[in-house]
Scaffold this motif. Structure first.
Motif, PDB file in Angstrom:
ATOM      1  N   LEU A   1      -1.954   3.258   0.702  1.00 33.97           N
ATOM      2  CA  LEU A   1      -1.819   2.211   1.904  1.00 33.97           C
ATOM      3  C   LEU A   1      -3.651   1.581   2.013  1.00 33.97           C
ATOM      4  O   LEU A   1      -3.738   0.560   2.497  1.00 33.97           O
ATOM      5  CB  LEU A   1      -1.386   2.738   2.966  1.00 33.97           C
ATOM      6  CG  LEU A   1       0.161   2.989   2.878  1.00 33.97           C
ATOM      7  CD1 LEU A   1       0.786   3.645   4.308  1.00 33.97           C
ATOM      8  CD2 LEU A   1       1.114   1.860   2.305  1.00 33.97           C
ATOM      9  N   ARG A   2      -4.178   2.666   1.907  1.00 32.09           N
ATOM     10  CA  ARG A   2      -5.708   2.182   2.087  1.00 32.09           C
ATOM     11  C   ARG A   2      -6.115   1.120   1.196  1.00 32.09           C
ATOM     12  O   ARG A   2      -6.945   0.581   1.542  1.00 32.09           O
ATOM     13  CB  ARG A   2      -6.662   3.488   2.038  1.00 32.09           C
ATOM     14  CG  ARG A   2      -6.396   4.342   3.434  1.00 32.09           C
ATOM     15  CD  ARG A   2      -7.339   5.512   3.564  1.00 32.09           C
ATOM     16  NE  ARG A   2      -7.419   6.055   4.852  1.00 32.09           N
ATOM     17  CZ  ARG A   2      -7.630   7.564   4.958  1.00 32.09           C
ATOM     18  NH1 ARG A   2      -8.072   8.125   3.941  1.00 32.09           N
ATOM     19  NH2 ARG A   2      -7.462   7.992   6.326  1.00 32.09           N
ATOM     20  N   ARG A   3      -5.900   1.497  -0.091  1.00 33.53           N
ATOM     21  CA  ARG A   3      -6.422   0.705  -1.150  1.00 33.53           C
ATOM     22  C   ARG A   3      -5.227  -0.747  -1.473  1.00 33.53           C
ATOM     23  O   ARG A   3      -5.966  -1.627  -1.693  1.00 33.53           O
ATOM     24  CB  ARG A   3      -5.846   1.401  -2.608  1.00 33.53           C
ATOM     25  CG  ARG A   3      -6.487   2.611  -2.854  1.00 33.53           C
ATOM     26  CD  ARG A   3      -6.484   2.987  -4.293  1.00 33.53           C
ATOM     27  NE  ARG A   3      -5.311   3.383  -4.757  1.00 33.53           N
ATOM     28  CZ  ARG A   3      -4.554   4.766  -4.529  1.00 33.53           C
ATOM     29  NH1 ARG A   3      -5.226   5.533  -3.952  1.00 33.53           N
ATOM     30  NH2 ARG A   3      -3.249   4.786  -5.216  1.00 33.53           N
ATOM     31  N   ASP A   4      -4.166  -0.874  -0.718  1.00 34.90           N
ATOM     32  CA  ASP A   4      -3.413  -1.838  -0.584  1.00 34.90           C
ATOM     33  C   ASP A   4      -3.217  -2.676   0.734  1.00 34.90           C
ATOM     34  O   ASP A   4      -2.162  -2.023   1.246  1.00 34.90           O
ATOM     35  CB  ASP A   4      -2.119  -1.569  -1.406  1.00 34.90           C
ATOM     36  CG  ASP A   4      -1.434  -2.908  -1.657  1.00 34.90           C
ATOM     37  OD1 ASP A   4      -1.556  -3.908  -1.139  1.00 34.90           O
ATOM     38  OD2 ASP A   4      -0.476  -2.886  -2.543  1.00 34.90           O
ATOM     39  N   GLN A   5      -3.996  -3.272   1.412  1.00 37.44           N
ATOM     40  CA  GLN A   5      -3.812  -3.763   2.537  1.00 37.44           C
ATOM     41  C   GLN A   5      -2.498  -4.551   2.936  1.00 37.44           C
ATOM     42  O   GLN A   5      -2.094  -4.673   3.779  1.00 37.44           O
ATOM     43  CB  GLN A   5      -5.206  -4.460   3.139  1.00 37.44           C
ATOM     44  CG  GLN A   5      -6.362  -3.625   3.182  1.00 37.44           C
ATOM     45  CD  GLN A   5      -6.371  -2.529   4.237  1.00 37.44           C
ATOM     46  OE1 GLN A   5      -5.612  -2.711   5.263  1.00 37.44           O
ATOM     47  NE2 GLN A   5      -6.654  -1.401   3.606  1.00 37.44           N
ATOM     48  N   ALA A   6      -2.180  -5.349   2.051  1.00 39.09           N
ATOM     49  CA  ALA A   6      -0.854  -6.238   2.013  1.00 39.09           C
ATOM     50  C   ALA A   6       0.294  -5.228   2.133  1.00 39.09           C
ATOM     51  O   ALA A   6       1.085  -5.523   3.178  1.00 39.09           O
ATOM     52  CB  ALA A   6      -0.875  -7.114   0.732  1.00 39.09           C
ATOM     53  N   TYR A   7       0.132  -4.335   1.417  1.00 37.20           N
ATOM     54  CA  TYR A   7       1.322  -3.239   1.580  1.00 37.20           C
ATOM     55  C   TYR A   7       1.367  -2.725   2.729  1.00 37.20           C
ATOM     56  O   TYR A   7       2.649  -2.455   3.178  1.00 37.20           O
ATOM     57  CB  TYR A   7       1.113  -2.555   0.004  1.00 37.20           C
ATOM     58  CG  TYR A   7       2.466  -1.426  -0.301  1.00 37.20           C
ATOM     59  CD1 TYR A   7       3.790  -2.058  -0.040  1.00 37.20           C
ATOM     60  CD2 TYR A   7       2.097  -0.123  -0.701  1.00 37.20           C
ATOM     61  CE1 TYR A   7       4.791  -1.012  -0.408  1.00 37.20           C
ATOM     62  CE2 TYR A   7       3.215   0.668  -0.949  1.00 37.20           C
ATOM     63  CZ  TYR A   7       4.544   0.109  -0.777  1.00 37.20           C
ATOM     64  OH  TYR A   7       5.541   0.928  -1.221  1.00 37.20           O
ATOM     65  N   ALA A   8       0.171  -2.225   3.128  1.00 32.88           N
ATOM     66  CA  ALA A   8       0.020  -1.537   4.564  1.00 32.88           C
ATOM     67  C   ALA A   8       0.863  -2.539   5.509  1.00 32.88           C
ATOM     68  O   ALA A   8       1.277  -2.074   6.296  1.00 32.88           O
ATOM     69  CB  ALA A   8      -1.270  -1.153   4.533  1.00 32.88           C
ATOM     70  N   ALA A   9       0.338  -3.704   5.537  1.00 29.55           N
ATOM     71  CA  ALA A   9       0.668  -4.781   6.493  1.00 29.55           C
ATOM     72  C   ALA A   9       2.210  -4.766   6.749  1.00 29.55           C
ATOM     73  O   ALA A   9       2.749  -4.912   7.729  1.00 29.55           O
ATOM     74  CB  ALA A   9       0.043  -5.942   6.528  1.00 29.55           C
TER      75      ALA A   9
END
Length: 403
Positions: free
Chosen positions: A63-71
């Motif tokens: 999630l830290r590497r993929d901010q869009a996924y995290a959002a």
């Protein structure tokens, strides 16, 4: 241990992060890490906790590497928290049993918004831990088709924002039958395979029993969960006697009852009492009672056929279907003679669901044979041979025709 922990691990991660794909990926990565580290470092005292911690770290890193996924996951998580806030609290009697995350995943995977075929597919994939090719074999479809079903189900869960939660008391009566039906369907395919070289798929039958045990443990007050587990145990107890040395089917009347699993039968009988106590019986409890009567009898002649017919009468009021009517007709033939049973079977001849159903033609052939009407019996067996799905069934029918 991985097999036992995987379902709980996956459910815990889905509850925390709200995404099935992410949960599956980091669950696999955690198990892979265990396979690398444990042989050298030893199995930890709490292996499940080790796996959960490792999987959570992998998820957070992703999630830290993929901010869009995290959002996107943050939105899903907020929806889940709102659903939890408005969900009715379980009553005091069941409060200690409901928090298990697997139960939430059960109800998510069998949500009414999903197509029936997708519910079964995603339940087998996520809760039973079968691979996509294994699920495809269970439903007799190409692996690519099954992969599309599973992807479609996950997408529906995500886009419809289906909450990862246990339904409240007002929803449970409507939703629980769907969950039980999926587990029963898995067992049915394991008990009598639709096609292939084997009559039984014991791996699927045992997975269904494992899932039924989890459901019963998580919902001990639900009598139909006890009824389903009882039914599966009482039927599966005969597994070793159901096939001969070459894998051929062995009829109930010809089975060596000394090979039946008596501890499993006793466990099932105790559950039948629980399923039938405290109110009107449900369909799984009634079917379990029928199975118990078969398992308790010393032989076919000593079976309590009048009571079995009476139970089928009850079952027809609960779940009227041509298959239940077929089974009742066979029981009537055992109670009143083959002519009485054949009359009931002939009355079902125009039922669309039975036209391609091999057991219907087999039942007619058996009763016609008992009446000495060999030409008609041979015709019925030929129809059954055209409809039979497995090699052992076809071989047995060819022997019947030879006789």
């Amino acid at each position: 241990m991985f097999r036992e922990e995987r379902g709980l691990l996956l459910a815990s991660l889905v509850r925390r992060f709200g995404d099935l794909d992410l949960a599956e990926e980091v669950t696999s990565e955690a198990i892979e890490a265990a396979l690398r580290h444990w042989p050298a470092e030893g199995v930890p005292a709490r292996p499940g906790a080790w796996l959960l911690t490792t999987a959570r770290r992998r998820a957070v890193d992703r999630l830290r590497r993929d901010q869009a996924y995290a959002a996107r996951l943050a939105v899903l998580r907020a929806d889940a928290e709102r659903a939890e806030a408005v969900a009715p609290a379980p009553d005091a009697a069941g409060a200690g049993e409901l928090p298990d995350d697997r139960l939430q995943l059960f109800f998510t995977c069998t949500h009414p918004a999903l197509a029936a075929e997708d519910r079964a597919a995603i339940t087998l994939r996520c809760l039973a831990g079968l691979t996509t090719p294994e699920v495809a074999r269970a439903f007799l479809v190409p692996t690519a088709t099954m992969a599309q079903r599973i992807v479609r189900a996950k997408k529906k869960i995500r886009e419809a924002r289906i909450p990862f939660r246990v339904p409240g008391p007002d929803e449970l009566p409507e939703r629980l039958p769907g969950v039980l039906q999926v587990v029963y369907s898995v067992f049915t395919e394991g008990y009598a395979a639709s096609s292939g070289p084997r009559l039984q798929r014991l791996d699927l039958a045992e997975e269904a029993i494992r899932l039924a045990r989890i459901l019963h443990r998580l919902l001990p007050a639900e009598r139909e969960s006890a009824g389903l587990l009882a039914l599966l145990l009482l039927v599966h107890a005969r597994r070793d006697a159901r096939t001969g040395p070459e894998g051929e089917p062995v009829l109930l009347e010809d089975q060596d009852r000394g090979r039946w699993d008596r501890p499993m039968i006793e466990e099932g009988r105790a559950l039948v009492v629980r399923a039938l106590t405290g109110g009107p019986a449900g369909p799984y409890g009634v079917q379990a009672a029928i199975a118990a009567l078969h398992d308790e009898a010393a032989d076919v002649a000593g079976t309590d056929w009048p009571q079995i017919v009476a139970l089928y009468d009850v079952l027809l009021t609960l779940t009227p279907s041509p298959v239940v009517a077929l089974n009742r007709a066979v029981a009537v033939a055992m109670r009143d003679g083959p002519e009485a049973g054949l009359a009931l079977l002939d009355a079902l001849a125009e039922e669309p669901r039975l036209r391609a159903y091999a057991p219907y033609a087999v039942a007619r052939g058996d009763l016609l044979s008992r009446l000495g009407r060999d030409g008609e019996a041979a015709e019925a067996y030929r129809e059954a041979l055209d409809r039979a799905g497995t090699g052992p069934e076809r071989a047995a029918l060819r022997r019947k025709l030879g006789e």
